[in-house]
Design a protein around this motif. Structure first.
Motif, PDB file in Angstrom:
ATOM      1  N   SER A   5      33.639  46.319  86.374  1.00  0.00           N
ATOM      2  CA  SER A   5      34.337  45.240  86.340  1.00  0.00           C
ATOM      3  C   SER A   5      34.920  45.209  87.655  1.00  0.00           C
ATOM      4  CB  SER A   5      35.531  45.758  85.085  1.00  0.00           C
ATOM      5  OG  SER A   5      34.891  45.641  84.051  1.00  0.00           O
ATOM      6  N   LEU A   6      35.301  46.383  88.479  1.00  0.00           N
ATOM      7  CA  LEU A   6      36.092  46.222  89.559  1.00  0.00           C
ATOM      8  C   LEU A   6      35.287  44.933  90.426  1.00  0.00           C
ATOM      9  CD1 LEU A   6      38.411  47.428  91.313  1.00  0.00           C
ATOM     10  CD2 LEU A   6      36.731  48.909  92.200  1.00  0.00           C
ATOM     11  N   VAL A   7      33.792  45.364  90.769  1.00  0.00           N
ATOM     12  CA  VAL A   7      33.063  44.804  91.381  1.00  0.00           C
ATOM     13  C   VAL A   7      33.017  43.209  91.048  1.00  0.00           C
ATOM     14  CG1 VAL A   7      30.770  44.426  92.471  1.00  0.00           C
ATOM     15  CG2 VAL A   7      31.770  46.710  92.462  1.00  0.00           C
ATOM     16  N   VAL A   8      32.618  42.657  89.791  1.00  0.00           N
ATOM     17  CA  VAL A   8      32.807  41.557  89.294  1.00  0.00           C
ATOM     18  C   VAL A   8      34.081  40.911  89.500  1.00  0.00           C
ATOM     19  CG1 VAL A   8      32.299  40.283  87.071  1.00  0.00           C
ATOM     20  CG2 VAL A   8      31.067  42.391  87.591  1.00  0.00           C
ATOM     21  N   GLY A   9      35.041  41.488  89.417  1.00  0.00           N
ATOM     22  CA  GLY A   9      36.187  40.842  89.344  1.00  0.00           C
ATOM     23  C   GLY A   9      36.485  40.422  90.782  1.00  0.00           C
ATOM     24  N   ALA A  10      36.321  41.334  91.927  1.00  0.00           N
ATOM     25  CA  ALA A  10      36.438  41.205  93.258  1.00  0.00           C
ATOM     26  C   ALA A  10      35.594  40.030  93.650  1.00  0.00           C
ATOM     27  CB  ALA A  10      36.179  42.439  93.983  1.00  0.00           C
ATOM     28  N   LEU A  11      34.268  39.963  93.211  1.00  0.00           N
ATOM     29  CA  LEU A  11      33.282  38.814  93.434  1.00  0.00           C
ATOM     30  C   LEU A  11      33.933  37.440  93.032  1.00  0.00           C
ATOM     31  CD1 LEU A  11      29.673  40.531  92.852  1.00  0.00           C
ATOM     32  CD2 LEU A  11      30.762  39.444  94.973  1.00  0.00           C
ATOM     33  N   THR A  67      25.706  42.464  84.507  1.00  0.00           N
ATOM     34  CA  THR A  67      24.348  43.228  84.310  1.00  0.00           C
ATOM     35  C   THR A  67      23.851  43.243  85.523  1.00  0.00           C
ATOM     36  OG1 THR A  67      24.022  41.969  82.097  1.00  0.00           O
ATOM     37  CG2 THR A  67      22.217  42.689  83.361  1.00  0.00           C
ATOM     38  N   SER A  68      23.708  42.480  86.526  1.00  0.00           N
ATOM     39  CA  SER A  68      23.146  42.390  87.829  1.00  0.00           C
ATOM     40  C   SER A  68      23.738  43.590  88.703  1.00  0.00           C
ATOM     41  CB  SER A  68      23.060  41.252  88.523  1.00  0.00           C
ATOM     42  OG  SER A  68      22.457  40.152  87.773  1.00  0.00           O
ATOM     43  N   VAL A  69      25.098  43.459  88.758  1.00  0.00           N
ATOM     44  CA  VAL A  69      25.744  44.423  89.474  1.00  0.00           C
ATOM     45  C   VAL A  69      25.576  45.700  88.917  1.00  0.00           C
ATOM     46  CG1 VAL A  69      28.160  45.466  89.732  1.00  0.00           C
ATOM     47  CG2 VAL A  69      27.738  43.149  90.290  1.00  0.00           C
ATOM     48  N   SER A  70      25.515  46.015  87.525  1.00  0.00           N
ATOM     49  CA  SER A  70      25.234  47.210  86.944  1.00  0.00           C
ATOM     50  C   SER A  70      23.672  47.892  87.358  1.00  0.00           C
ATOM     51  CB  SER A  70      25.184  47.452  85.470  1.00  0.00           C
ATOM     52  OG  SER A  70      24.926  48.718  85.057  1.00  0.00           O
ATOM     53  N   GLY A  99      48.794  50.289  89.957  1.00  0.00           N
ATOM     54  CA  GLY A  99      47.505  50.981  89.793  1.00  0.00           C
ATOM     55  C   GLY A  99      46.550  50.358  88.984  1.00  0.00           C
ATOM     56  N   LYS A 100      46.398  49.204  88.785  1.00  0.00           N
ATOM     57  CA  LYS A 100      45.493  48.127  88.228  1.00  0.00           C
ATOM     58  C   LYS A 100      44.244  48.591  88.449  1.00  0.00           C
ATOM     59  CE  LYS A 100      44.788  43.733  85.747  1.00  0.00           C
ATOM     60  NZ  LYS A 100      45.592  42.557  85.442  1.00  0.00           N
ATOM     61  N   TYR A 101      43.990  48.538  89.785  1.00  0.00           N
ATOM     62  CA  TYR A 101      42.689  48.823  90.208  1.00  0.00           C
ATOM     63  C   TYR A 101      42.043  50.035  90.860  1.00  0.00           C
ATOM     64  CZ  TYR A 101      44.013  43.723  90.046  1.00  0.00           C
ATOM     65  OH  TYR A 101      44.345  42.272  89.770  1.00  0.00           O
ATOM     66  N   VAL A 102      42.609  51.135  90.345  1.00  0.00           N
ATOM     67  CA  VAL A 102      42.454  52.332  90.437  1.00  0.00           C
ATOM     68  C   VAL A 102      41.387  52.644  89.636  1.00  0.00           C
ATOM     69  CG1 VAL A 102      43.155  54.656  90.934  1.00  0.00           C
ATOM     70  CG2 VAL A 102      44.687  52.799  91.530  1.00  0.00           C
ATOM     71  N   VAL A 103      40.043  53.023  89.956  1.00  0.00           N
ATOM     72  CA  VAL A 103      39.110  53.747  89.323  1.00  0.00           C
ATOM     73  C   VAL A 103      38.691  55.223  89.625  1.00  0.00           C
ATOM     74  CG1 VAL A 103      36.746  53.423  88.883  1.00  0.00           C
ATOM     75  CG2 VAL A 103      37.826  51.361  89.382  1.00  0.00           C
ATOM     76  N   ASP A 104      39.055  56.192  88.769  1.00  0.00           N
ATOM     77  CA  ASP A 104      38.581  57.481  88.696  1.00  0.00           C
ATOM     78  C   ASP A 104      37.943  57.947  87.479  1.00  0.00           C
ATOM     79  OD1 ASP A 104      38.302  60.100  89.192  1.00  0.00           O
ATOM     80  OD2 ASP A 104      40.339  60.638  89.734  1.00  0.00           O
ATOM     81  N   LEU A 105      36.758  58.042  87.156  1.00  0.00           N
ATOM     82  CA  LEU A 105      35.988  58.375  86.040  1.00  0.00           C
ATOM     83  C   LEU A 105      35.327  59.616  86.134  1.00  0.00           C
ATOM     84  CD1 LEU A 105      34.971  54.720  84.889  1.00  0.00           C
ATOM     85  CD2 LEU A 105      37.067  56.025  84.182  1.00  0.00           C
ATOM     86  N   VAL A 111      33.888  56.304  78.416  1.00  0.00           N
ATOM     87  CA  VAL A 111      35.285  55.712  78.944  1.00  0.00           C
ATOM     88  C   VAL A 111      35.098  54.115  78.753  1.00  0.00           C
ATOM     89  CG1 VAL A 111      36.842  55.600  80.650  1.00  0.00           C
ATOM     90  CG2 VAL A 111      35.660  57.667  80.137  1.00  0.00           C
ATOM     91  N   GLN A 112      36.476  53.604  78.168  1.00  0.00           N
ATOM     92  CA  GLN A 112      36.692  52.097  78.411  1.00  0.00           C
ATOM     93  C   GLN A 112      38.098  52.096  78.881  1.00  0.00           C
ATOM     94  OE1 GLN A 112      36.041  50.360  74.584  1.00  0.00           O
ATOM     95  NE2 GLN A 112      37.053  48.566  75.116  1.00  0.00           N
ATOM     96  N   VAL A 113      38.065  51.013  80.203  1.00  0.00           N
ATOM     97  CA  VAL A 113      39.182  50.730  80.737  1.00  0.00           C
ATOM     98  C   VAL A 113      39.160  49.353  81.109  1.00  0.00           C
ATOM     99  CG1 VAL A 113      40.157  51.141  82.893  1.00  0.00           C
ATOM    100  CG2 VAL A 113      39.091  53.051  82.126  1.00  0.00           C
ATOM    101  N   GLY A 114      40.241  48.760  81.047  1.00  0.00           N
ATOM    102  CA  GLY A 114      40.354  47.202  81.278  1.00  0.00           C
ATOM    103  C   GLY A 114      41.271  46.432  80.177  1.00  0.00           C
ATOM    104  N   ASP A 115      41.498  45.177  80.254  1.00  0.00           N
ATOM    105  CA  ASP A 115      42.309  44.413  79.398  1.00  0.00           C
ATOM    106  C   ASP A 115      41.395  44.038  78.247  1.00  0.00           C
ATOM    107  OD1 ASP A 115      44.286  44.772  81.420  1.00  0.00           O
ATOM    108  OD2 ASP A 115      43.744  42.807  82.209  1.00  0.00           O
ATOM    109  N   ASN A 116      42.197  44.388  76.912  1.00  0.00           N
ATOM    110  CA  ASN A 116      41.305  44.004  75.490  1.00  0.00           C
ATOM    111  C   ASN A 116      39.901  44.371  75.557  1.00  0.00           C
ATOM    112  OD1 ASN A 116      43.913  42.715  74.956  1.00  0.00           O
ATOM    113  ND2 ASN A 116      43.300  41.024  76.344  1.00  0.00           N
ATOM    114  N   PRO A 117      39.374  45.554  75.755  1.00  0.00           N
ATOM    115  CA  PRO A 117      37.932  45.767  75.610  1.00  0.00           C
ATOM    116  C   PRO A 117      37.877  46.248  74.403  1.00  0.00           C
ATOM    117  CG  PRO A 117      39.255  47.776  76.746  1.00  0.00           C
ATOM    118  CD  PRO A 117      40.212  46.662  76.368  1.00  0.00           C
ATOM    119  N   THR A 118      36.565  46.399  73.865  1.00  0.00           N
ATOM    120  CA  THR A 118      35.952  46.875  72.511  1.00  0.00           C
ATOM    121  C   THR A 118      34.732  47.630  72.935  1.00  0.00           C
ATOM    122  OG1 THR A 118      34.520  44.765  72.363  1.00  0.00           O
ATOM    123  CG2 THR A 118      36.579  44.690  71.384  1.00  0.00           C
TER     124      THR A 118
END
Length: 123
Positions: A5-11, A67-70, A99-105, A111-118
């Motif tokens: 989501s970080l990469v997709v959002g930045a693109l 899908t492509s990024v992954s 800290g919205k764009y901090v990724v440490d997994l 793990v599920q991170v983000g706004d309104n995920p399922t």
């Protein structure tokens, strides 16, 4: 925010027509990082440039872009993640401060991170 989501959002942010020069500069860094990574993986700069252009075209379809990024392994490259964070920080300084764009997994599972995920997890 998960790495894909970080990469997709930045693109998506970097390709927006209403970005500031700071976002444009950060996006140029992300684009360079993508070309370097894909050049290493594909063995030639021309193919890498075409692959990045294809990603930019897919920005209109977030699920296809995810899908492509992954599949390309872009969300596991530290340089790409750092460049993507810089784009989002430039676009949303207030979100970056909290800290919205901090990724440490590290060592994370399901793990599920983000706004309104399922998510559905079966182990």
């Amino acid at each position: 925010m998960d790495p894909v989501s970080l990469v997709v959002g930045a693109l998506a942010v970097g390709l927006s027509e209403t970005v500031t020069s700071a976002v444009q500069d950060a996006y140029a860094g992300l684009r360079d990082a993508l070309v370097r990574k894909l050049s290493r993986d594909r063995g030639e700069d021309g193919a890498a440039e075409q692959a990045v252009q294809a990603l930019e075209v897919q920005a209109a379809d977030p699920e296809s872009l995810r899908t492509s990024v992954s599949a390309a392994g872009l969300a596991t490259d530290e340089q790409i993640l750092a460049a993507a964070q810089r784009v989002l920080q430039a676009a949303d300084p207030a979100g970056a401060r909290v800290g919205k764009y901090v990724v440490d997994l590290r060592e994370a599972k399901a793990v599920q991170v983000g706004d309104n995920p399922t998510m559905t997890v079966n182990f």
